[in-house]
Design a protein around this motif. Sequence first.
Motif, PDB file in Angstrom:
ATOM      1  N   SER A 137     -37.954 -22.814 -74.538  1.00 19.90           N
ATOM      2  CA  SER A 137     -38.205 -23.727 -75.662  1.00 19.90           C
ATOM      3  C   SER A 137     -38.051 -23.030 -77.009  1.00 19.90           C
ATOM      4  O   SER A 137     -38.312 -23.621 -78.054  1.00 19.90           O
ATOM      5  N   ALA A 138     -37.637 -21.769 -77.004  1.00 15.90           N
ATOM      6  CA  ALA A 138     -37.379 -21.029 -78.237  1.00 15.90           C
ATOM      7  C   ALA A 138     -35.887 -20.763 -78.351  1.00 15.90           C
ATOM      8  O   ALA A 138     -35.252 -20.339 -77.382  1.00 15.90           O
ATOM      9  N   GLN A 139     -35.323 -21.029 -79.510  1.00 21.88           N
ATOM     10  CA  GLN A 139     -33.889 -20.864 -79.702  1.00 21.88           C
ATOM     11  C   GLN A 139     -33.579 -19.450 -80.158  1.00 21.88           C
ATOM     12  O   GLN A 139     -34.000 -19.018 -81.227  1.00 21.88           O
ATOM     13  N   ALA A 140     -32.854 -18.703 -79.339  1.00 25.90           N
ATOM     14  CA  ALA A 140     -32.521 -17.317 -79.661  1.00 25.90           C
ATOM     15  C   ALA A 140     -31.420 -17.267 -80.725  1.00 25.90           C
ATOM     16  O   ALA A 140     -30.472 -18.040 -80.697  1.00 25.90           O
ATOM     17  N   VAL A 141     -31.578 -16.320 -81.647  1.00 20.66           N
ATOM     18  CA  VAL A 141     -30.608 -16.150 -82.720  1.00 20.66           C
ATOM     19  C   VAL A 141     -29.847 -14.839 -82.578  1.00 20.66           C
ATOM     20  O   VAL A 141     -28.649 -14.766 -82.814  1.00 20.66           O
ATOM     21  N   VAL A 142     -30.582 -13.785 -82.181  1.00 19.70           N
ATOM     22  CA  VAL A 142     -29.960 -12.468 -82.082  1.00 19.70           C
ATOM     23  C   VAL A 142     -30.709 -11.632 -81.054  1.00 19.70           C
ATOM     24  O   VAL A 142     -31.902 -11.845 -80.811  1.00 19.70           O
ATOM     25  N   ALA A 143     -29.999 -10.707 -80.418  1.00 20.51           N
ATOM     26  CA  ALA A 143     -30.620  -9.767 -79.481  1.00 20.51           C
ATOM     27  C   ALA A 143     -30.985  -8.503 -80.238  1.00 20.51           C
ATOM     28  O   ALA A 143     -30.184  -7.980 -81.025  1.00 20.51           O
ATOM     29  N   LEU A 144     -32.221  -8.033 -80.014  1.00 24.94           N
ATOM     30  CA  LEU A 144     -32.712  -6.829 -80.680  1.00 24.94           C
ATOM     31  C   LEU A 144     -33.236  -5.863 -79.627  1.00 24.94           C
ATOM     32  O   LEU A 144     -34.376  -5.955 -79.194  1.00 24.94           O
ATOM     33  N   VAL A 174     -34.208 -11.247 -92.230  1.00 24.00           N
ATOM     34  CA  VAL A 174     -33.683 -11.894 -91.032  1.00 24.00           C
ATOM     35  C   VAL A 174     -32.853 -10.900 -90.221  1.00 24.00           C
ATOM     36  O   VAL A 174     -31.820 -10.419 -90.702  1.00 24.00           O
ATOM     37  N   PRO A 175     -33.279 -10.551 -89.006  1.00 19.85           N
ATOM     38  CA  PRO A 175     -32.477  -9.646 -88.170  1.00 19.85           C
ATOM     39  C   PRO A 175     -31.143 -10.299 -87.802  1.00 19.85           C
ATOM     40  O   PRO A 175     -31.090 -11.480 -87.504  1.00 19.85           O
ATOM     41  N   VAL A 176     -30.084  -9.503 -87.841  1.00 18.45           N
ATOM     42  CA  VAL A 176     -28.773 -10.022 -87.450  1.00 18.45           C
ATOM     43  C   VAL A 176     -28.151  -9.241 -86.300  1.00 18.45           C
ATOM     44  O   VAL A 176     -27.136  -9.636 -85.747  1.00 18.45           O
ATOM     45  N   GLY A 177     -28.758  -8.119 -85.930  1.00  9.61           N
ATOM     46  CA  GLY A 177     -28.210  -7.363 -84.815  1.00  9.61           C
ATOM     47  C   GLY A 177     -28.699  -5.929 -84.782  1.00  9.61           C
ATOM     48  O   GLY A 177     -29.502  -5.506 -85.619  1.00  9.61           O
ATOM     49  N   VAL A 178     -28.192  -5.203 -83.805  1.00  7.98           N
ATOM     50  CA  VAL A 178     -28.496  -3.783 -83.651  1.00  7.98           C
ATOM     51  C   VAL A 178     -27.182  -3.029 -83.579  1.00  7.98           C
ATOM     52  O   VAL A 178     -26.267  -3.421 -82.843  1.00  7.98           O
ATOM     53  N   SER A 179     -27.048  -1.972 -84.364  1.00  5.96           N
ATOM     54  CA  SER A 179     -25.811  -1.205 -84.379  1.00  5.96           C
ATOM     55  C   SER A 179     -25.673  -0.384 -83.107  1.00  5.96           C
ATOM     56  O   SER A 179     -26.631  -0.239 -82.330  1.00  5.96           O
ATOM     57  N   ALA A 180     -24.473   0.167 -82.909  1.00  7.45           N
ATOM     58  CA  ALA A 180     -24.224   0.994 -81.724  1.00  7.45           C
ATOM     59  C   ALA A 180     -25.140   2.206 -81.698  1.00  7.45           C
ATOM     60  O   ALA A 180     -25.471   2.722 -80.630  1.00  7.45           O
ATOM     61  N   LEU A 184     -31.460  -1.162 -86.747  1.00  9.38           N
ATOM     62  CA  LEU A 184     -31.684  -2.588 -86.939  1.00  9.38           C
ATOM     63  C   LEU A 184     -30.942  -3.045 -88.190  1.00  9.38           C
ATOM     64  O   LEU A 184     -31.136  -2.502 -89.271  1.00  9.38           O
ATOM     65  N   VAL A 185     -30.101  -4.062 -88.037  1.00  6.06           N
ATOM     66  CA  VAL A 185     -29.335  -4.607 -89.158  1.00  6.06           C
ATOM     67  C   VAL A 185     -29.963  -5.931 -89.565  1.00  6.06           C
ATOM     68  O   VAL A 185     -30.168  -6.813 -88.733  1.00  6.06           O
ATOM     69  N   THR A 186     -30.291  -6.068 -90.847  1.00 11.29           N
ATOM     70  CA  THR A 186     -30.909  -7.296 -91.346  1.00 11.29           C
ATOM     71  C   THR A 186     -30.182  -7.761 -92.603  1.00 11.29           C
ATOM     72  O   THR A 186     -29.394  -7.019 -93.199  1.00 11.29           O
ATOM     73  N   VAL A 187     -30.462  -8.999 -92.994  1.00 11.01           N
ATOM     74  CA  VAL A 187     -29.935  -9.508 -94.253  1.00 11.01           C
ATOM     75  C   VAL A 187     -31.012 -10.357 -94.915  1.00 11.01           C
ATOM     76  O   VAL A 187     -31.728 -11.113 -94.252  1.00 11.01           O
ATOM     77  N   THR A 188     -31.159 -10.197 -96.235  1.00 11.79           N
ATOM     78  CA  THR A 188     -32.119 -11.002 -96.988  1.00 11.79           C
ATOM     79  C   THR A 188     -31.654 -11.081 -98.435  1.00 11.79           C
ATOM     80  O   THR A 188     -31.217 -10.090 -99.019  1.00 11.79           O
ATOM     81  N   ASN A 189     -31.709 -12.272 -98.977  1.00 12.36           N
ATOM     82  CA  ASN A 189     -31.274 -12.494-100.361  1.00 12.36           C
ATOM     83  C   ASN A 189     -29.872 -11.951-100.618  1.00 12.36           C
ATOM     84  O   ASN A 189     -29.574 -11.403-101.672  1.00 12.36           O
ATOM     85  N   GLY A 190     -29.021 -12.098 -99.609  1.00 11.83           N
ATOM     86  CA  GLY A 190     -27.640 -11.663 -99.756  1.00 11.83           C
ATOM     87  C   GLY A 190     -27.417 -10.181 -99.613  1.00 11.83           C
ATOM     88  O   GLY A 190     -26.293  -9.695 -99.767  1.00 11.83           O
ATOM     89  N   GLN A 191     -28.480  -9.424 -99.305  1.00 13.06           N
ATOM     90  CA  GLN A 191     -28.369  -7.975 -99.178  1.00 13.06           C
ATOM     91  C   GLN A 191     -28.401  -7.548 -97.714  1.00 13.06           C
ATOM     92  O   GLN A 191     -29.276  -7.977 -96.963  1.00 13.06           O
ATOM     93  N   LEU A 192     -27.451  -6.720 -97.339  1.00 11.17           N
ATOM     94  CA  LEU A 192     -27.422  -6.171 -95.987  1.00 11.17           C
ATOM     95  C   LEU A 192     -28.239  -4.887 -95.965  1.00 11.17           C
ATOM     96  O   LEU A 192     -28.082  -4.022 -96.822  1.00 11.17           O
ATOM     97  N   ALA A 193     -29.137  -4.771 -94.999  1.00  8.33           N
ATOM     98  CA  ALA A 193     -29.975  -3.577 -94.887  1.00  8.33           C
ATOM     99  C   ALA A 193     -29.912  -3.042 -93.468  1.00  8.33           C
ATOM    100  O   ALA A 193     -29.883  -3.804 -92.509  1.00  8.33           O
ATOM    101  N   VAL A 194     -29.886  -1.730 -93.347  1.00  8.04           N
ATOM    102  CA  VAL A 194     -29.854  -1.055 -92.050  1.00  8.04           C
ATOM    103  C   VAL A 194     -31.080  -0.168 -91.942  1.00  8.04           C
ATOM    104  O   VAL A 194     -31.273   0.744 -92.753  1.00  8.04           O
ATOM    105  N   PHE A 195     -31.929  -0.439 -90.961  1.00 10.71           N
ATOM    106  CA  PHE A 195     -33.169   0.304 -90.779  1.00 10.71           C
ATOM    107  C   PHE A 195     -33.044   1.257 -89.596  1.00 10.71           C
ATOM    108  O   PHE A 195     -32.579   0.853 -88.519  1.00 10.71           O
ATOM    109  N   GLY A 196     -33.502   2.486 -89.796  1.00 13.11           N
ATOM    110  CA  GLY A 196     -33.478   3.461 -88.720  1.00 13.11           C
ATOM    111  C   GLY A 196     -34.721   3.358 -87.862  1.00 13.11           C
ATOM    112  O   GLY A 196     -35.565   2.479 -88.041  1.00 13.11           O
TER     113      GLY A 196
END
Length: 206
Positions: A137-144, A174-180, A184-196
């Motif tokens: 009943s939860a809609q998945a958006v991205v795998a983390l 908003v998480p958008v994915g995980v790099s190789a 953790l790759v996220t985006v907010t307010n038009g900014q792409l951020a990569v967290f270690g």
Amino acid sequence: MSVLTGAGAVPYLVPTVGMVAVAATGESVWWASARGTLSEAASTGATVREVMPTAPAEGATILRRVTVDEAALIVWEMPDASAVLARHALTDGSVIGAVPVDHDRAVDARLLRAGGAAMLDTVLIPADPASSPVDTSAQAVVALGDVFYGSRGSRNVLIEADGTLIPAGESTVVPVGVSAGGYLVTVTNGQLAVFGHPDSAGRRDK
């Protein structure tokens, strides 16, 4: 068609003219015929095995072949125009389990993978190929990593591999994915951020 492997792009011959590729697994490719048969074939086009998926109900027709790995995932359109996602055994094509899905979303939804599990829209496909799909009943958006991020109604949630939902709270990130590399790759307010990782040095913004 060509499949990208560790040795580069490897050409694969179609077993029978008119077949379409469904998935590449290891050193073989699964193909589908117009009449519904799934065929696993080597790069030479030689058939390794064939299986005819059993319809989950009389009169059901194939709407989408999602993938084939240790089992086949197929979206079926039922006689009443509803849809179900069915998991099929590769030994005899029998239905391991089936669950209703949104007809329109199931056609276009991406198959997400986290660990050994997968999700298509709201449906969790457990890692065990003998297990039935489950509607969370939860809609998945991205795998983390080993979990999925999505929403249930107006709430953000994390969906674990066993179907457990964990409230994620409100967030402007908003998480958008995980790099190789596991970032953790996220985006907010038009900014792409990569967290270690927690023990790594900070964040990189672009």
